[in-house]
Design a protein around this motif. Structure first.
Motif, short mmCIF file in Angstrom:
data_model
loop_
_atom_site.label_atom_id
_atom_site.label_comp_id
_atom_site.label_asym_id
_atom_site.label_seq_id
_atom_site.Cartn_x
_atom_site.Cartn_y
_atom_site.Cartn_z
N PHE A 20 46.15 27.64 24.61
CA PHE A 20 46.94 28.79 24.01
C PHE A 20 48.24 29.14 24.61
N THR A 21 48.13 29.03 25.78
CA THR A 21 49.63 29.32 26.63
C THR A 21 50.52 27.91 26.58
N GLN A 22 50.10 26.70 26.73
CA GLN A 22 50.77 25.65 26.89
C GLN A 22 51.57 25.71 28.18
N PHE A 23 51.09 26.42 29.21
CA PHE A 23 51.92 26.73 30.43
C PHE A 23 50.95 27.26 31.51
N ILE A 24 50.94 26.62 32.34
CA ILE A 24 49.66 27.38 33.40
C ILE A 24 50.40 27.12 34.98
N THR A 25 50.08 28.09 35.83
CA THR A 25 50.54 28.26 36.94
C THR A 25 49.19 28.66 38.03
N ALA A 26 49.27 28.45 39.11
CA ALA A 26 48.31 28.78 40.14
C ALA A 26 47.92 30.43 40.07
N ASP A 27 49.06 30.81 39.82
CA ASP A 27 48.85 32.28 40.18
C ASP A 27 47.89 33.22 38.88
N ALA A 28 47.97 32.38 37.59
CA ALA A 28 46.97 32.69 36.48
C ALA A 28 45.36 32.95 37.03
N PHE A 29 45.27 32.13 38.22
CA PHE A 29 43.90 31.75 38.36
C PHE A 29 43.50 32.71 40.10
N ASP A 30 44.31 33.37 40.26
CA ASP A 30 43.98 34.20 41.73
C ASP A 30 42.79 35.08 41.56
N PHE A 31 42.77 35.64 42.84
CA PHE A 31 41.51 36.71 43.05
C PHE A 31 41.36 37.80 42.10
N ILE A 32 42.57 38.30 41.61
CA ILE A 32 42.64 39.35 40.70
C ILE A 32 41.91 38.85 39.27
N LEU A 33 41.90 37.82 38.89
CA LEU A 33 41.05 37.45 37.80
C LEU A 33 39.73 37.39 38.01
N SER A 34 39.22 36.99 39.35
CA SER A 34 37.79 37.07 39.68
C SER A 34 37.30 38.42 39.64
N VAL A 35 38.19 39.30 40.14
CA VAL A 35 37.89 40.77 39.99
C VAL A 35 37.67 41.39 38.47
N THR A 36 38.71 40.86 37.70
CA THR A 36 38.40 41.32 36.21
C THR A 36 37.11 40.74 35.76
N LEU A 37 36.95 39.79 36.09
CA LEU A 37 35.75 38.93 35.43
C LEU A 37 34.46 39.81 35.84
N MET A 38 34.35 39.91 37.05
CA MET A 38 33.48 40.59 37.66
C MET A 38 33.38 42.11 37.19
N ALA A 39 34.31 42.82 36.83
CA ALA A 39 34.31 44.05 36.48
C ALA A 39 33.83 44.11 35.12
N MET A 40 33.94 43.13 34.16
CA MET A 40 33.48 42.83 33.00
C MET A 40 31.95 43.00 33.07
N VAL A 41 31.46 42.14 33.81
CA VAL A 41 30.09 41.91 33.98
C VAL A 41 29.31 43.53 34.39
N VAL A 42 30.00 43.76 35.52
CA VAL A 42 29.17 45.32 36.10
C VAL A 42 29.49 46.31 34.78
#
Length: 247
Positions: free
Chosen positions: A163-185
């Motif tokens: 989709f993005t055709q461009f990726i960096t390490a910042d896109a997969f940081d701890f904030i993403l894990s918190v976001t995913l956990m928030a979706m579940v909870v």
């Protein structure tokens, strides 16, 4: 708490596969394999820990992943990977593909939830000692949960790279894990449809209310605290209570 690394591993695997082969199917298979492999490694490392210690272990994996990727020139380092070849499906085709995989994931989750495996997952999650007493191999089911969950995370990462055709390490940081956990909870732990609704809502929220994008961690953290304090069952729990009162 460590889903983002598998998501990122899938994205990087798909990006490298697309750059090397320009074959979307091979890239998606590579993303699934990379996400699942990382999940199983973390799963093996986490078999002897529970509850809070398990959360801390998976958080550590998140920081290890981003730190590792930033130092690897073959992964683009700090600059990431750009110029990922397109799938050839176009914007509409990519959207249709992503929606199809999302729908298939929902159906698979509902199937597993209603199967003997879902029963074993719930038993291990609620009381591992009691589940072991009943003859359920908790170690095997923990690894299965890690493997299945991170395989889908890797697939999502591959679709993200398309989709993005461009990726960096910042896109997969701890904030993403918190976001995913928030979706579940917020959606309701154990409720597939509740989590889907929460995922859609939290994804669209920064687009509808712009300031949320700048304070995402603060807003999602506040929502987590509010839901855990007021409605521990999440949206699914609220809906169940409303139906119980109506009946």
């Amino acid at each position: 708490m460590g889903t983002a690394p598998s998501f990122g591993a899938g994205a990087y695997a798909a990006a490298l596969a697309m750059v090397g082969t320009s074959n979307g199917l091979i890239a998606l298979l590579a993303s699934i394999a990379a996400g699942c492999a990382l999940g199983l490694v973390v799963g093996f490392a986490s078999l002897r820990v529970r509850s809070d210690f398990l959360a801390v272990t998976t958080i550590g994996v998140n920081f290890l992943f981003t730190g590792f990727v930033r130092k690897q020139a073959w992964l683009g380092g700090e600059m990431g990977i750009s110029g990922i070849p397109p799938t050839g499906l176009g914007a509409t085709g990519n959207m249709a593909m992503i929606l199809a995989f999302a729908f298939a994931t929902i159906l698979f989750s509902l199937y597993v939830d209603r199967s003997w495996m879902g029963f074993a997952f719930r038993a291990v999650g609620e009381d591992e000692s009691a589940a072991t007493t009943l003859g359920i191999d908790s170690r095997a089911y923990k690894l299965a949960a890690f493997g299945i969950g991170t395989a889908f995370a890797g697939l999502a990462g591959g679709l993200y790279a398309f989709f993005t055709q461009f990726i960096t390490a910042d896109a997969f940081d701890f904030i993403l894990s918190v976001t995913l956990m928030a979706m579940v909870v917020i959606g309701g732990i154990g409720s597939t449809l509740g989590v889907v609704v929460a995922a859609i809502g939290l994804t669209l929220l920064p687009e509808v209310i712009r300031f949320v994008n700048d304070y995402r961690l603060l807003v999602y953290g506040g929502l987590l605290v509010l839901v855990i304090r007021v409605a521990p069952g999440g949206l699914a729990g609220v809906v169940r209570k409303l139906f119980a009162r109506a009946s």
